[in-house]
Design an enzyme around this catalytic site. Structure first.
Site, PDB file in Angstrom:
ATOM      1  N   ASP A 184       0.859  -1.184   0.000  1.00 46.27           N
ATOM      2  CA  ASP A 184       0.000   0.000   0.000  1.00 46.27           C
ATOM      3  C   ASP A 184       0.898   1.238   0.000  1.00 46.27           C
ATOM      4  OD1 ASP A 184      -3.219   0.532   1.022  1.00 46.27           O
ATOM      5  OD2 ASP A 184      -1.791   2.196   1.122  1.00 46.27           O
ATOM      6  N   HIS A 187      -6.927  -5.904   2.102  1.00 46.38           N
ATOM      7  CA  HIS A 187      -5.822  -5.310   2.857  1.00 46.38           C
ATOM      8  C   HIS A 187      -5.221  -6.391   3.760  1.00 46.38           C
ATOM      9  CE1 HIS A 187      -6.744  -0.905   2.285  1.00 46.38           C
ATOM     10  NE2 HIS A 187      -7.954  -1.381   2.059  1.00 46.38           N
ATOM     11  N   HIS A 208     -10.166  -5.177  -3.393  1.00 42.24           N
ATOM     12  CA  HIS A 208      -8.817  -5.396  -2.857  1.00 42.24           C
ATOM     13  C   HIS A 208      -8.914  -5.858  -1.419  1.00 42.24           C
ATOM     14  CE1 HIS A 208      -9.979  -1.160  -2.392  1.00 42.24           C
ATOM     15  NE2 HIS A 208      -9.332  -1.169  -1.243  1.00 42.24           N
ATOM     16  N   VAL A 216     -11.001   3.037  -3.388  1.00 41.72           N
ATOM     17  CA  VAL A 216     -10.631   2.602  -4.748  1.00 41.72           C
ATOM     18  C   VAL A 216     -11.649   1.547  -5.192  1.00 41.72           C
ATOM     19  CG1 VAL A 216      -8.882   1.492  -6.178  1.00 41.72           C
ATOM     20  CG2 VAL A 216      -8.173   3.070  -4.363  1.00 41.72           C
ATOM     21  N   ASN A 271     -12.735  -3.340   2.758  1.00 39.30           N
ATOM     22  CA  ASN A 271     -13.600  -2.168   2.884  1.00 39.30           C
ATOM     23  C   ASN A 271     -14.586  -2.196   1.725  1.00 39.30           C
ATOM     24  OD1 ASN A 271     -12.194  -1.218   5.133  1.00 39.30           O
ATOM     25  ND2 ASN A 271     -10.702  -0.141   3.872  1.00 39.30           N
TER      26      ASN A 271
END
Ligand code: AMP
Ligand code: ZN
Length: 119
Positions: free
Chosen positions: A35, A107, A105, A101, A92
């Site tokens: 990240d 994390h 994805h 975004v 998220n």
């Protein structure tokens, strides 16, 4: 956060190597990289190469890639020496979930302990 065409999508551009990014993991379906604004000593993102907007956009057909992303996250956690102390995996989703975004994805966060519940 409206619909985004893959050519305009940040993570599609990373997946297509249109943006210079140090890639830690890659296979035909997924990619893992650091990240750019880390929230922990280790903060990696795992993405599908295919454009999928979010977990909300996942149906029956995406069950395989969802499992694969978690499998990659765990492999990267091991590679980053997070197995002993543990780590956190976060998805998220949408506005309330804090997604910024609009390309799915995972994390992977580690290297410190995390509070619960999240803020
Ligand atoms: P989220 O808020 O869950 O949508 O997460 C998006 C994440 O992407 C954030 O943690 C950002 O720091 C990260 N990010 C944004 N641009 C880049 C980039 N070019 N390379 C790596 N990570 C990025
Ligand atoms: Zn995309």
């Amino acid at each position: 956060m409206g619909p985004v065409s893959p050519s305009e999508c940040l993570f599609c551009r990373i997946a297509g190597r249109g943006i210079e990014t140090a890639v830690l993991y890659e296979d035909e379906r997924a990619m893992g990289f650091r990240d750019i604004n880390p929230k922990a000593p280790v903060h990696l993102l795992v993405i599908p190469k295919e454009h999928i907007e979010s977990l909300l956009a996942c149906g029956e057909e995406q069950k395989g890639i969802l499992g694969h992303l978690l499998w990659v996250a765990n492999r990267l956690a091991d590679a980053e020496n997070l197995a002993r102390d543990g780590y956190r995996v976060v998805l998220n989703v949408g506005t309330y979930g804090g997604q910024t975004v609009p390309h799915l994805h995972v994390h992977l966060l580690g290297g410190r302990s995390f509070g619960w519940p999240p803020g």
